[in-house]
Structure formats: structure tokens, C-alpha cells
Design a protein around this motif. Structure first.
Motif, PDB file in Angstrom:
ATOM      1  N   MET A  52       0.736  -1.172  -0.066  1.00  0.00           N
ATOM      2  CA  MET A  52      -0.070   0.167   0.188  1.00  0.00           C
ATOM      3  C   MET A  52       0.928   1.321  -0.176  1.00  0.00           C
ATOM      4  SD  MET A  52      -3.431  -0.609   2.032  1.00  0.00           S
ATOM      5  CE  MET A  52      -4.615  -1.911   1.465  1.00  0.00           C
ATOM      6  N   ARG A  53       0.784   2.138  -0.977  1.00  0.00           N
ATOM      7  CA  ARG A  53       1.151   3.392  -1.103  1.00  0.00           C
ATOM      8  C   ARG A  53       0.221   4.615  -1.166  1.00  0.00           C
ATOM      9  NH1 ARG A  53       4.095  -0.061   0.291  1.00  0.00           N
ATOM     10  NH2 ARG A  53       6.341  -0.731  -0.743  1.00  0.00           N
ATOM     11  N   LEU A  54       0.723   5.642  -0.828  1.00  0.00           N
ATOM     12  CA  LEU A  54      -0.151   6.900  -0.787  1.00  0.00           C
ATOM     13  C   LEU A  54       0.077   7.616  -2.205  1.00  0.00           C
ATOM     14  CD1 LEU A  54      -0.324   7.973   3.052  1.00  0.00           C
ATOM     15  CD2 LEU A  54      -2.042   6.831   1.689  1.00  0.00           C
ATOM     16  N   THR A  55      -0.515   8.407  -2.747  1.00  0.00           N
ATOM     17  CA  THR A  55      -0.481   9.336  -4.042  1.00  0.00           C
ATOM     18  C   THR A  55       0.178  10.352  -3.552  1.00  0.00           C
ATOM     19  OG1 THR A  55      -2.543  10.472  -3.770  1.00  0.00           O
ATOM     20  CG2 THR A  55      -2.530   8.337  -4.980  1.00  0.00           C
ATOM     21  N   GLU A  56       0.813  11.285  -4.453  1.00  0.00           N
ATOM     22  CA  GLU A  56       1.424  12.525  -4.210  1.00  0.00           C
ATOM     23  C   GLU A  56       0.491  13.361  -3.668  1.00  0.00           C
ATOM     24  OE1 GLU A  56       4.719  14.812  -4.010  1.00  0.00           O
ATOM     25  OE2 GLU A  56       4.841  13.084  -5.052  1.00  0.00           O
ATOM     26  N   GLY A  57      -0.614  13.497  -4.094  1.00  0.00           N
ATOM     27  CA  GLY A  57      -1.884  14.450  -3.510  1.00  0.00           C
ATOM     28  C   GLY A  57      -2.058  13.999  -2.091  1.00  0.00           C
ATOM     29  N   GLU A  58      -2.078  12.687  -1.667  1.00  0.00           N
ATOM     30  CA  GLU A  58      -2.472  12.336  -0.323  1.00  0.00           C
ATOM     31  C   GLU A  58      -1.399  12.661   0.719  1.00  0.00           C
ATOM     32  OE1 GLU A  58      -5.086   8.261  -0.773  1.00  0.00           O
ATOM     33  OE2 GLU A  58      -3.060   8.282  -1.366  1.00  0.00           O
ATOM     34  N   ARG A  66       1.136  15.050   0.352  1.00  0.00           N
ATOM     35  CA  ARG A  66       1.763  16.526   0.275  1.00  0.00           C
ATOM     36  C   ARG A  66       1.255  17.309   1.454  1.00  0.00           C
ATOM     37  NH1 ARG A  66       0.000  17.925  -4.227  1.00  0.00           N
ATOM     38  NH2 ARG A  66       1.647  17.095  -5.658  1.00  0.00           N
ATOM     39  N   GLY A  67       2.329  17.840   2.159  1.00  0.00           N
ATOM     40  CA  GLY A  67       1.958  18.557   3.395  1.00  0.00           C
ATOM     41  C   GLY A  67       1.368  17.749   4.813  1.00  0.00           C
ATOM     42  N   THR A  68       1.299  16.389   4.652  1.00  0.00           N
ATOM     43  CA  THR A  68       1.212  15.498   5.626  1.00  0.00           C
ATOM     44  C   THR A  68       2.305  15.130   6.366  1.00  0.00           C
ATOM     45  OG1 THR A  68       0.857  13.703   4.330  1.00  0.00           O
ATOM     46  CG2 THR A  68      -1.037  14.937   4.672  1.00  0.00           C
ATOM     47  N   SER A  69       1.984  14.680   7.923  1.00  0.00           N
ATOM     48  CA  SER A  69       3.163  14.269   8.645  1.00  0.00           C
ATOM     49  C   SER A  69       3.207  12.506   8.452  1.00  0.00           C
ATOM     50  CB  SER A  69       2.783  14.450  10.050  1.00  0.00           C
ATOM     51  OG  SER A  69       1.316  13.935  10.446  1.00  0.00           O
ATOM     52  N   SER A  70       4.207  12.193   9.074  1.00  0.00           N
ATOM     53  CA  SER A  70       4.477  10.670   9.083  1.00  0.00           C
ATOM     54  C   SER A  70       3.306   9.940   9.854  1.00  0.00           C
ATOM     55  CB  SER A  70       5.620  10.193  10.083  1.00  0.00           C
ATOM     56  OG  SER A  70       5.834  10.712  11.000  1.00  0.00           O
ATOM     57  N   TYR A  71       2.877  10.672  11.036  1.00  0.00           N
ATOM     58  CA  TYR A  71       1.800  10.340  11.840  1.00  0.00           C
ATOM     59  C   TYR A  71       0.362   9.987  10.850  1.00  0.00           C
ATOM     60  CZ  TYR A  71      -2.301  10.043  15.096  1.00  0.00           C
ATOM     61  OH  TYR A  71      -3.444   9.550  15.816  1.00  0.00           O
ATOM     62  N   MET A 103      -3.449   6.862   7.516  1.00  0.00           N
ATOM     63  CA  MET A 103      -4.108   6.890   6.172  1.00  0.00           C
ATOM     64  C   MET A 103      -3.937   5.598   5.526  1.00  0.00           C
ATOM     65  SD  MET A 103      -4.000  10.399   4.212  1.00  0.00           S
ATOM     66  CE  MET A 103      -2.188  10.700   4.335  1.00  0.00           C
ATOM     67  N   LEU A 104      -2.755   5.098   5.677  1.00  0.00           N
ATOM     68  CA  LEU A 104      -2.522   3.681   5.171  1.00  0.00           C
ATOM     69  C   LEU A 104      -3.073   2.427   6.058  1.00  0.00           C
ATOM     70  CD1 LEU A 104       1.293   4.113   4.206  1.00  0.00           C
ATOM     71  CD2 LEU A 104      -0.323   3.421   2.817  1.00  0.00           C
ATOM     72  N   PHE A 105      -3.132   2.518   7.334  1.00  0.00           N
ATOM     73  CA  PHE A 105      -3.788   1.611   8.108  1.00  0.00           C
ATOM     74  C   PHE A 105      -5.294   1.551   7.986  1.00  0.00           C
ATOM     75  CE2 PHE A 105       0.037   0.587  10.855  1.00  0.00           C
ATOM     76  CZ  PHE A 105      -0.082  -0.769  10.984  1.00  0.00           C
ATOM     77  N   SER A 159       6.915  12.999  -1.826  1.00  0.00           N
ATOM     78  CA  SER A 159       6.442  13.609  -0.376  1.00  0.00           C
ATOM     79  C   SER A 159       6.173  12.462   0.447  1.00  0.00           C
ATOM     80  CB  SER A 159       5.231  14.589  -0.791  1.00  0.00           C
ATOM     81  OG  SER A 159       4.310  13.749  -1.665  1.00  0.00           O
ATOM     82  N   ALA A 160       6.134  11.267   0.089  1.00  0.00           N
ATOM     83  CA  ALA A 160       5.787  10.319   1.008  1.00  0.00           C
ATOM     84  C   ALA A 160       6.716   9.981   2.150  1.00  0.00           C
ATOM     85  CB  ALA A 160       5.459   8.911   0.168  1.00  0.00           C
ATOM     86  N   GLN A 161       6.268   9.882   3.452  1.00  0.00           N
ATOM     87  CA  GLN A 161       7.027   9.590   4.560  1.00  0.00           C
ATOM     88  C   GLN A 161       7.083   8.387   4.916  1.00  0.00           C
ATOM     89  OE1 GLN A 161       6.838  12.501   7.387  1.00  0.00           O
ATOM     90  NE2 GLN A 161       6.741  14.331   6.036  1.00  0.00           N
ATOM     91  N   VAL A 162       6.011   7.564   4.694  1.00  0.00           N
ATOM     92  CA  VAL A 162       5.630   6.142   4.977  1.00  0.00           C
ATOM     93  C   VAL A 162       4.917   5.376   3.973  1.00  0.00           C
ATOM     94  CG1 VAL A 162       4.465   4.821   6.961  1.00  0.00           C
ATOM     95  CG2 VAL A 162       5.375   7.281   7.405  1.00  0.00           C
ATOM     96  N   ALA A 163       5.461   4.098   3.964  1.00  0.00           N
ATOM     97  CA  ALA A 163       4.552   3.136   2.948  1.00  0.00           C
ATOM     98  C   ALA A 163       4.557   1.880   3.911  1.00  0.00           C
ATOM     99  CB  ALA A 163       5.545   2.868   1.805  1.00  0.00           C
ATOM    100  N   ILE A 164       3.685   1.094   3.605  1.00  0.00           N
ATOM    101  CA  ILE A 164       3.385   0.002   4.340  1.00  0.00           C
ATOM    102  C   ILE A 164       2.977  -1.291   3.376  1.00  0.00           C
ATOM    103  CG2 ILE A 164       2.233  -1.051   6.325  1.00  0.00           C
ATOM    104  CD1 ILE A 164       1.460   1.609   7.283  1.00  0.00           C
ATOM    105  N   ASP A 165       3.534  -2.596   3.713  1.00  0.00           N
ATOM    106  CA  ASP A 165       3.099  -3.888   3.030  1.00  0.00           C
ATOM    107  C   ASP A 165       2.198  -4.441   4.300  1.00  0.00           C
ATOM    108  OD1 ASP A 165       4.515  -3.231   0.966  1.00  0.00           O
ATOM    109  OD2 ASP A 165       6.107  -4.463   1.176  1.00  0.00           O
TER     110      ASP A 165
END
Length: 338
Positions: free
Chosen positions: A103-109, A111-116, A121-123, A191-197
Motif C-alpha cells: 500500500m502506497r499513498l499518492t502525491e496528492g495524499e 503532500r503537506g502531511t506528517s508521518s503520523y 491513512m495507510l492503516f 513526498s511520502a514519508q511512510v509506506a506499508i506492506d
């Protein structure tokens, strides 16, 4: 039967030439595996520079004609030997009893967000999928891999988000957590600070799982504010699988030991893995592969030599992945199977 292997190009040519070489290696390997009745089931792709390599990789014949047909994940964790790309490949004679999701977030999701927020969002995206399939986070999720870009600064936010999500779903120190690796790594989204499998077993019961502790070697993770199991033993009808989380040089009081000594840290973390496996009735001989994470790739030669001398028959890949505490120079994870 399941089989795991590490494949990487030997060439030091341009990335596109290495992709062609790796495609040839993979085709030859899969042809040999098919003669044994095994087919490609899952692959982890390690890239040295996702920003520059991701598009080229997913447009390559290697990916389009072979790897896209199986479950896979792509992460920027540079192979420490300079190969630019490495594959951890699983083949099997049986259909996969699990669902693997990268699972990965898009650039729009992002941008400007924190690792928290990104971890939340991913969970939350994963939990929505679970609900749609009448599955539960506490029962059916067996393993996660959380990749944190700039982990020295962003890990705390990811940890807090995971703690909050788990608390909402009844995962506490009085129940259980989920085996996991939280490690430095990046995706191709700048801009992604977190990615999860996520690894999900839809047909298991809670009683199929045993959580590995090895309290004579390691302390419970909640004692230093994180929520993951050090290992999970999963008993299926035809096999037993041991998912060992990212493990480092730590003692039973939660202290980092052998500061600044890569050799002794490597030895100690492997002792810890052995203790976790013993807790579940397995040994180091049951290990199928290692992923080795180095904070500083200049330590590669020492660690590679140690692995070759002590575990020459177990496939391993060594990558650049900063561990969540700066004092830890090396971390490893593995799967064992009986």
C-alpha cells in the motif's frame, strides 16, 4: 513446498542493462523452478534510487512480463553490494494461502502531511479493505512492513499512529500485537514519508498463531513504547511458518548492546533470532532467507563475510535501511518454515 532465492545482476553497467541481465537470470531461475513444480508467488524488489528507477523498472519487460503476474512490493533500500536492484523471490508448489498488499499513498495524499497522518491513512485504507472482506485486523493480519523515509525524524509519528490504530482495534499489551519490521525505506512518491506492506491470511483463527517472546534474551516491545510482536508462529494444515520481525542487538532489559561494534551487534541479533525460533520449536536451520538492514553501507564487507561464514546455505540480501534507533548499526528479519 516453498522456495526462496535472491537474484541480482552482476553487471555494473547502466540500470537498463542490469534490468535485461536480471530478466534473463529470473527467466532461467523460474524455468528451473517450474521443472520442480514451483511457480512464482511473490517478489520483493529493492531499488537503489526509486525516484530515478521506478518508472523504468515498471515499464521494463522484467516487470511487465514476469513480476507483474505475482504479488510484489517495490521499496527503495539500496542493495549494499552496489547492484542497484535485487529481488527476493518466492516460488511454491501451492496456491498462496495469504493476500499480500503493498500500500502506497499518492502525491496528492501525502503532500503537506506528517508521518503520523500518512501511517494512519495507510492503516485506515487497509482496515476498510478488511471490513469489506469480513476480516479483522487482530485476527487475520499476520505481518506488516513499515518503511519510513528519514526514519531518524519520522519514526515517532509512525509509531504513535500504529499504537493509536491498534488500540482502536483491541490490540493491546493484554491481547497481542502484529509481527512487523519498521525500517528506513522510501517509495517513488517524493513526498511520502511512510509506506506499508500487509500480509493477510483470510482463513486462519487466532488459535493458529503463537507469539514468540524469548524473554531471556529480549524484553516486550511495549516497554519502550512500540506495538509489535517480535515473532509469530503460524500453524497451518500443511506447514508451520515463523515470521520473525526486524531484530537488532538488544538485551532482555531493552538496552542496545555492543555500541559502535558491527561484528558483535550482528552476532547478538542472530542469537536473538535463534532464541525467538527456539521459543516456537524451530532452529536456525529452518530459516528460509534473511533480509539484512545496514545503517552504514560501509559495514557491508564485515557483515557479508560473517553471513557467508556462518550461514552459507541461507539466501540473504544486505540493503541500506536505517534502523529505528541510531545506535543500532544492523537489523535482520527472516522467515523460517517447518
Amino acid at each position: 513446498m516453498d522456495n526462496y532465492n535472491i537474484l541480482k545482476p552482476l553487471s555494473k553497467d547502466h540500470f537498463d542493462k542490469r534490468l535485461v541481465e536480471l530478466e534473463t537470470l529470473l527467466r532461467e531461475y523460474l524455468d528451473a523452478e517450474e521443472r520442480e513444480g514451483r511457480k512464482l508467488q511473490w517478489c520483493k524488489i529493492f531499488l537503489s534510487d526509486a525516484q530515478n528507477q521506478h518508472t523504468q523498472f515498471v515499464e521494463s519487460e522484467l516487470y511487465q512480463e514476469i513480476l507483474s503476474e505475482a504479488a510484489s512490493t517495490i521499496v527503495e533500500q539500496a542493495p549494499a553490494d552496489g547492484s542497484k536492484i535485487a529481488l527476493l523471490v518466492k516460488t511454491s508448489t501451492e496456491p498462496a494461502p495469504y493476500i499480500f498488499q503493498s500500500m502506497r499513498l499518492t502525491e496528492g495524499e501525502t503532500r503537506g502531511t506528517s508521518s503520523y497522518l500518512q501511517t494512519m491513512m495507510l492503516f485506515e485504507k487497509y482496515v476498510r479493505w478488511l471490513k469489506e472482506h469480513n476480516l479483522r485486523l487482530d485476527t487475520h493480519c499476520v505481518r506488516t512492513w513499515i518503511y519510513v523515509n528519514d526514519i531518524d525524524n519520522n519514526y515517532a509519528g509512525a509509531v504513535k499512529a500504529r499504537n493509536d490504530i491498534f488500540s482502536q482495534h483491541g490490540l493491546t499489551i493484554d491481547t497481542h500485537f502484529i509481527a512487523s519490521t519498521g525500517i528506513g525505506g522510501a517509495s517513488h512518491i517524493q513526498s511520502a514519508q511512510v509506506a506499508i506492506d500487509f500480509l493477510t491470511y483470510p482463513n486462519i483463527k487466532e488459535s493458529d498463531k503463537t507469539y514468540l517472546k524469548a524473554l531471556d534474551h529480549l524484553n516486550p516491545t511495549h516497554e519502550y513504547g512500540v506495538a509489535f510482536e517480535r515473532g509469530t508462529k503460524l500453524s497451518l494444515s500443511d506447514k508451520t511458518i515463523f515470521y520473525i520481525s526486524g531484530t537488532a542487538s538488544i538485551d532482555r532489559h531493552g538496552h542496545v548492546i555492543y555500541l559502535r561494534d558491527i561484528s558483535r551487534q550482528t552476532k547478538r541479533l542472530l542469537e536473538n533470532i535463534g532464541a525467538l525460533l527456539k521459543d516456537g520449536g524451530a532452529t536456525m536451520h529452518d530459516i528460509q532467507y534473511f533480509i539484512v538492514y545496514l545503517r552504514d553501507t560501509s559495514d557491508y564487507e564485515q557483515v557479508e563475510t560473517y553471513m557467508q561464514q556462518n550461514y552459507p546455505d541461507i539466501p540473504h540480501v544486505i540493503v541500506h535501511g536505517k534502523v529505528c534507533r541510531p545506535e543500532w548499526l544492523v537489523e535482520m528479519e527472516c522467515i523460517a518454515q517447518q
